[in-house]
Design an enzyme around this catalytic site. Structure first.
Site, PDB file in Angstrom:
ATOM      1  N   SER A   1      13.379 -89.623  23.528  1.00 21.97           N
ATOM      2  CA  SER A   1      14.255 -90.464  22.926  1.00 21.97           C
ATOM      3  C   SER A   1      13.951 -90.717  21.562  1.00 21.97           C
ATOM      4  CB  SER A   1      14.366 -91.733  23.564  1.00 21.97           C
ATOM      5  OG  SER A   1      15.529 -92.578  23.216  1.00 21.97           O
TER       6      SER A   1
ATOM      7  N   SER B   1      12.018 -99.748  27.445  1.00 20.83           N
ATOM      8  CA  SER B   1      12.904 -98.844  28.141  1.00 20.83           C
ATOM      9  C   SER B   1      13.004 -99.213  29.907  1.00 20.83           C
ATOM     10  CB  SER B   1      12.435 -97.512  28.071  1.00 20.83           C
ATOM     11  OG  SER B   1      13.284 -96.712  29.033  1.00 20.83           O
TER      12      SER B   1
ATOM     13  N   SER C   1      14.105 -96.785  31.911  1.00 23.49           N
ATOM     14  CA  SER C   1      13.912 -95.632  32.528  1.00 23.49           C
ATOM     15  C   SER C   1      12.815 -95.511  33.467  1.00 23.49           C
ATOM     16  CB  SER C   1      13.874 -94.401  31.353  1.00 23.49           C
ATOM     17  OG  SER C   1      15.053 -94.297  30.997  1.00 23.49           O
TER      18      SER C   1
ATOM     19  N   GLY D   1      28.985 -99.137  29.777  1.00 21.46           N
ATOM     20  CA  GLY D   1      27.801 -98.094  29.582  1.00 21.46           C
ATOM     21  C   GLY D   1      26.801 -98.059  30.581  1.00 21.46           C
TER      22      GLY D   1
ATOM     23  N   VAL E   1      30.392 -97.279  25.552  1.00 30.65           N
ATOM     24  CA  VAL E   1      28.748 -96.657  25.747  1.00 30.65           C
ATOM     25  C   VAL E   1      27.946 -97.883  25.872  1.00 30.65           C
ATOM     26  CG1 VAL E   1      29.066 -94.296  24.939  1.00 30.65           C
ATOM     27  CG2 VAL E   1      28.524 -96.199  23.393  1.00 30.65           C
TER      28      VAL E   1
ATOM     29  N   TYR F   1      26.128-100.949  26.842  1.00 35.91           N
ATOM     30  CA  TYR F   1      25.909-101.808  28.264  1.00 35.91           C
ATOM     31  C   TYR F   1      25.239-103.009  28.121  1.00 35.91           C
ATOM     32  CZ  TYR F   1      21.517 -99.391  27.642  1.00 35.91           C
ATOM     33  OH  TYR F   1      20.173 -98.674  27.115  1.00 35.91           O
TER      34      TYR F   1
ATOM     35  N   ASN G   1      17.330 -84.754  25.151  1.00 33.88           N
ATOM     36  CA  ASN G   1      16.779 -86.108  25.637  1.00 33.88           C
ATOM     37  C   ASN G   1      16.027 -85.798  26.818  1.00 33.88           C
ATOM     38  OD1 ASN G   1      18.981 -85.602  27.905  1.00 33.88           O
ATOM     39  ND2 ASN G   1      19.110 -87.884  27.921  1.00 33.88           N
TER      40      ASN G   1
ATOM     41  N   GLY H   1      33.221 -92.337  17.073  1.00 29.94           N
ATOM     42  CA  GLY H   1      31.594 -92.180  16.867  1.00 29.94           C
ATOM     43  C   GLY H   1      31.469 -90.917  16.686  1.00 29.94           C
TER      44      GLY H   1
ATOM     45  N   LYS I   1      14.635 -87.010  19.252  1.00 30.91           N
ATOM     46  CA  LYS I   1      15.628 -86.202  20.021  1.00 30.91           C
ATOM     47  C   LYS I   1      16.143 -85.169  19.360  1.00 30.91           C
ATOM     48  CE  LYS I   1      18.487 -89.001  23.129  1.00 30.91           C
ATOM     49  NZ  LYS I   1      19.816 -89.961  23.115  1.00 30.91           N
TER      50      LYS I   1
END
Ligand code: NAD
Length: 291
Positions: free
Chosen positions: A69, A22, A24, A257, A234, A236, A94, A133, A73
């Site tokens: 995640s 990740s 993040s 994204g 979405v 990326y 999330n 989606g 979720k």
């Protein structure tokens, strides 16, 4: 002596499995350091079996909150005290925010998408969008767009295991918002063309265009797009999917994204710290440029 972590440093987590890949932690810790905020963000390998204990730990340690995640979720709500309206409508969380021991679950993916549009000077409020989606990312966008005031939404999906969720999302949006929403089978390409034709914006909210579907798109040819249509993805990685490449060739304004990724993090960051993420700095760090 190192001063970054002290006895006062507040902890924010990320509970998911797998999670070591990740971006993040790097994103949030960069923003804390840039603003001189005394927080640390760490990723923890937590799956459904250890989630309840992890949330108990969050409470016991008085952590500020956590991101959540996959695969947690759609499960973590069981261990929380409250849900935001969007999290309740999506059936997914999330972000957990701990306010004096009260844990609230939020979903910031849709907020992130809507903020990325705004940051890119795209205003879909009061207009029609067509979106493909009905998985996690798509549901969050569809719910937030409807809550924020998109007037009309045509949702397409293939008839796979997500179809029931798509029907459920349409039902909830119809009941709980004033957005006019309809669901269509993505196999009906004539209908897709027709719905895109009077839409202001077209969004891919599936993994089409990223591995293992990299280089592919369900848009048959350029006649589905027109120069004044906004086309967003979405995905990326890659930053330019086959669909975005086609849209650019037609002359459409496009958005990948990366902005959604940044702004879903920024929304959580603000909930935890009460401070705005330094967006322009983070765009430089993440090399985000709008078309
Ligand atoms: P998901 O597994 O929950 O949903 C998958 C969706 O793709 C479903 O609607 C499914 O029907 C559809 N789909 C699968 N195969 C398809 C095909 N061959 N043709 C058309 N549709 C197909 O996944 P998710 O978590 O919603 O993630 C979807 C994409 O969104 C991924 O690429 C992910 O990286 C991206 N994402 C981006 C962000 C961001 O911040 N930019 C956030 C979350 C997810």
């Amino acid at each position: 002596m190192a001063e970054r972590i002290t006895g006062h440093t507040e902890l924010i987590g990320l509970m998911a499995y797998p999670i070591r890949h990740s971006s993040s932690p790097a994103m949030h810790n960069e923003a804390f350091a840039y603003l001189g905020l005394d927080y640390a963000y760490l990723a923890f390998e937590v799956d459904n079996d250890t989630l309840e204990d992890a949330v108990k730990g969050l409470r016991a340690l008085k952590m500020v909150g956590s991101n959540v995640s996959m695969p947690n979720k759609t499960v973590v709500h069981k261990y929380l005290d409250k849900l935001s309206p969007a999290a309740e409508l999506c059936g997914a969380v999330n972000t957990i925010v701990n306010e004096n021991g009260v844990l609230t679950g939020h979903i910031t993916d849709g907020i992130g998408y809507m903020k990325a549009l705004k940051d890119n000077n795209i205003d879909v409020i009061g207009k029609k969008m067509t979106i493909v989606g009905s998985g996690g990312a798509a549901t969050a966008i569809e719910v937030q767009a409807a809550l924020d005031g998109v007037a009309e939404m045509s949702i397409f999906n293939i008839k796979d295991k997500f179809w029931d969720n798509a029907q459920e999302t349409v039902k909830k949006i119809s009941e709980r918002t004033s957005c006019k929403v309809a669901l269509y089978d993505l196999a009906d390409l004539d209908k897709l063309k027709e719905e895109i034709a009077d839409s202001y914006l077209f969004a891919n909210a599936t993994g089409m265009g990223m591995k293992p579907l990299e280089g592919q798109t369900y848009i048959p040819d350029k006649s589905f797009f027109r120069p004044d249509l906004i086309v967003t993805d979405v995905v990326y990685s890659p930053r330019e999917t086959a669909m975005l490449k086609m849209a650019k060739e037609v002359g459409c304004k496009t958005m990948n994204g990366m902005g959604m990724m940044l702004f879903q993090g920024a929304a959580a960051f603000e909930m935890w710290t009460g401070k705005e993420m330094p967006i322009e700095h983070m765009k430089e760090v993440l090399d985000i440029k709008y078309e």
